[in-house]
Design a protein around this motif. Structure first.
Motif, PDB file in Angstrom:
ATOM      1  N   GLU A 148      26.351  50.663  37.049  1.00  0.00           N
ATOM      2  CA  GLU A 148      26.774  49.325  36.626  1.00  0.00           C
ATOM      3  C   GLU A 148      25.562  48.569  36.101  1.00  0.00           C
ATOM      4  O   GLU A 148      24.489  48.622  36.698  1.00  0.00           O
ATOM      5  CB  GLU A 148      27.394  48.558  37.793  1.00  0.00           C
ATOM      6  CG  GLU A 148      28.696  49.158  38.266  1.00  0.00           C
ATOM      7  CD  GLU A 148      29.409  48.296  39.289  1.00  0.00           C
ATOM      8  OE1 GLU A 148      28.958  47.162  39.581  1.00  0.00           O
ATOM      9  OE2 GLU A 148      30.449  48.758  39.806  1.00  0.00           O
ATOM     10  N   ILE A 149      25.771  47.875  34.978  1.00  0.00           N
ATOM     11  CA  ILE A 149      24.692  47.114  34.353  1.00  0.00           C
ATOM     12  C   ILE A 149      25.172  45.681  34.179  1.00  0.00           C
ATOM     13  O   ILE A 149      26.112  45.440  33.410  1.00  0.00           O
ATOM     14  CB  ILE A 149      24.310  47.713  32.985  1.00  0.00           C
ATOM     15  CG1 ILE A 149      23.877  49.166  33.149  1.00  0.00           C
ATOM     16  CG2 ILE A 149      23.221  46.879  32.319  1.00  0.00           C
ATOM     17  CD1 ILE A 149      23.715  49.904  31.838  1.00  0.00           C
ATOM     18  N   ASP A 150      24.547  44.756  34.891  1.00  0.00           N
ATOM     19  CA  ASP A 150      24.919  43.354  34.706  1.00  0.00           C
ATOM     20  C   ASP A 150      24.076  42.755  33.576  1.00  0.00           C
ATOM     21  O   ASP A 150      23.200  43.424  33.023  1.00  0.00           O
ATOM     22  CB  ASP A 150      24.792  42.559  36.007  1.00  0.00           C
ATOM     23  CG  ASP A 150      23.374  42.524  36.560  1.00  0.00           C
ATOM     24  OD1 ASP A 150      22.400  42.753  35.798  1.00  0.00           O
ATOM     25  OD2 ASP A 150      23.237  42.278  37.776  1.00  0.00           O
ATOM     26  N   ARG A 197      20.235  42.983  34.069  1.00  0.00           N
ATOM     27  CA  ARG A 197      19.673  44.337  33.958  1.00  0.00           C
ATOM     28  C   ARG A 197      19.732  44.849  32.514  1.00  0.00           C
ATOM     29  O   ARG A 197      18.858  45.603  32.083  1.00  0.00           O
ATOM     30  CB  ARG A 197      20.466  45.264  34.886  1.00  0.00           C
ATOM     31  CG  ARG A 197      19.840  46.606  35.080  1.00  0.00           C
ATOM     32  CD  ARG A 197      20.565  47.384  36.163  1.00  0.00           C
ATOM     33  NE  ARG A 197      19.937  48.672  36.364  1.00  0.00           N
ATOM     34  CZ  ARG A 197      20.514  49.678  36.952  1.00  0.00           C
ATOM     35  NH1 ARG A 197      21.730  49.564  37.432  1.00  0.00           N
ATOM     36  NH2 ARG A 197      19.888  50.818  37.094  1.00  0.00           N
ATOM     37  N   ALA A 198      20.753  44.446  31.766  1.00  0.00           N
ATOM     38  CA  ALA A 198      20.921  44.921  30.389  1.00  0.00           C
ATOM     39  C   ALA A 198      19.733  44.559  29.508  1.00  0.00           C
ATOM     40  O   ALA A 198      19.378  45.317  28.599  1.00  0.00           O
ATOM     41  CB  ALA A 198      22.205  44.360  29.790  1.00  0.00           C
ATOM     42  N   PRO A 218      25.899  44.612  29.176  1.00  0.00           N
ATOM     43  CA  PRO A 218      26.557  44.610  30.477  1.00  0.00           C
ATOM     44  C   PRO A 218      27.807  45.498  30.450  1.00  0.00           C
ATOM     45  O   PRO A 218      28.545  45.514  29.465  1.00  0.00           O
ATOM     46  CB  PRO A 218      26.943  43.146  30.684  1.00  0.00           C
ATOM     47  CG  PRO A 218      25.992  42.386  29.830  1.00  0.00           C
ATOM     48  CD  PRO A 218      25.732  43.265  28.639  1.00  0.00           C
ATOM     49  N   GLY A 219      27.997  46.235  31.536  1.00  0.00           N
ATOM     50  CA  GLY A 219      29.173  47.078  31.624  1.00  0.00           C
ATOM     51  C   GLY A 219      29.048  48.122  32.706  1.00  0.00           C
ATOM     52  O   GLY A 219      28.129  48.080  33.532  1.00  0.00           O
ATOM     53  N   ILE A 220      29.997  49.047  32.698  1.00  0.00           N
ATOM     54  CA  ILE A 220      30.004  50.149  33.655  1.00  0.00           C
ATOM     55  C   ILE A 220      30.019  51.445  32.862  1.00  0.00           C
ATOM     56  O   ILE A 220      30.804  51.601  31.919  1.00  0.00           O
ATOM     57  CB  ILE A 220      31.226  50.074  34.593  1.00  0.00           C
ATOM     58  CG1 ILE A 220      31.204  48.760  35.383  1.00  0.00           C
ATOM     59  CG2 ILE A 220      31.244  51.273  35.548  1.00  0.00           C
ATOM     60  CD1 ILE A 220      32.405  48.544  36.277  1.00  0.00           C
ATOM     61  N   GLY A 231      31.274  44.764  29.399  1.00  0.00           N
ATOM     62  CA  GLY A 231      31.739  43.568  30.100  1.00  0.00           C
ATOM     63  C   GLY A 231      30.992  43.415  31.409  1.00  0.00           C
ATOM     64  O   GLY A 231      30.317  44.337  31.864  1.00  0.00           O
ATOM     65  N   GLU A 232      31.109  42.243  32.008  1.00  0.00           N
ATOM     66  CA  GLU A 232      30.459  42.039  33.303  1.00  0.00           C
ATOM     67  C   GLU A 232      31.151  42.938  34.330  1.00  0.00           C
ATOM     68  O   GLU A 232      32.382  42.960  34.413  1.00  0.00           O
ATOM     69  CB  GLU A 232      30.526  40.580  33.727  1.00  0.00           C
ATOM     70  CG  GLU A 232      29.599  39.670  32.933  1.00  0.00           C
ATOM     71  CD  GLU A 232      28.123  40.025  33.084  1.00  0.00           C
ATOM     72  OE1 GLU A 232      27.713  40.531  34.147  1.00  0.00           O
ATOM     73  OE2 GLU A 232      27.365  39.793  32.125  1.00  0.00           O
ATOM     74  N   PRO A 233      30.374  43.711  35.085  1.00  0.00           N
ATOM     75  CA  PRO A 233      30.948  44.690  36.009  1.00  0.00           C
ATOM     76  C   PRO A 233      32.036  44.148  36.928  1.00  0.00           C
ATOM     77  O   PRO A 233      33.062  44.808  37.135  1.00  0.00           O
ATOM     78  CB  PRO A 233      29.734  45.182  36.802  1.00  0.00           C
ATOM     79  CG  PRO A 233      28.613  45.068  35.822  1.00  0.00           C
ATOM     80  CD  PRO A 233      28.905  43.799  35.062  1.00  0.00           C
ATOM     81  N   GLU A 234      31.859  42.933  37.465  1.00  0.00           N
ATOM     82  CA  GLU A 234      32.873  42.416  38.388  1.00  0.00           C
ATOM     83  C   GLU A 234      34.216  42.150  37.703  1.00  0.00           C
ATOM     84  O   GLU A 234      35.256  42.153  38.347  1.00  0.00           O
ATOM     85  CB  GLU A 234      32.386  41.158  39.123  1.00  0.00           C
ATOM     86  CG  GLU A 234      32.078  39.964  38.251  1.00  0.00           C
ATOM     87  CD  GLU A 234      30.665  39.960  37.679  1.00  0.00           C
ATOM     88  OE1 GLU A 234      30.359  39.018  36.937  1.00  0.00           O
ATOM     89  OE2 GLU A 234      29.874  40.888  37.949  1.00  0.00           O
TER      90      GLU A 234
END
Length: 120
Positions: free
Chosen positions: A60-62, A65-66, A74-76, A94-97
């Motif tokens: 997972e990349i928020d 971190r991206a 951002p994504g998974i 997309g944002e992981p959450e």
């Protein structure tokens, strides 16, 4: 043997994006984007995919971190497996959450499309 082609990767992207309305990327076994809803990203190296290939598990990349990861947003990112080996990576932007609930479904869809193409 190369399991994921550009054509197959793009088919996975298009079929999945119709359902999720999120950008999808498919990366080959070297971490290069070979299918994407954003055509400008094709042939770019994806650092998140490289991590998946190295670790053998989802990454997972928020948004924080991206910034530090080349070619990532951002994504998974999840491994695409065939015959018990990782043959590529599928990523959802997309944002992981916000997308976590879809991640395993996207992985399953990518693996099913791959299996169908090889056994058809």
């Amino acid at each position: 043997m190369q399991f994921l082609t550009y054509e197959l990767a793009q088919e996975i992207v298009e079929r999945t994006m119709k359902i999720l309305n999120r950008n999808i990327n498919v990366m080959n076994g070297e971490g290069v984007i070979i299918g994407s809803g954003d055509s400008e990203r094709i042939n770019q190296l994806h650092a998140g995919a490289l991590l998946v290939l190295k670790k053998g598990e989802s990454v997972e990349i928020d948004s924080f971190r991206a910034v530090t990861m080349k070619g990532s947003r951002p994504g998974i990112n999840l491994p695409i497996r065939f015959s018990n080996q990782i043959v590529g990576v599928v990523g959802i932007t997309g944002e992981p959450e916000q997308i976590r609930n879809y991640a395993q479904l996207v992985k399953m869809a990518a693996e099913l499309v791959l299996e169908q193409s090889l056994f058809a």
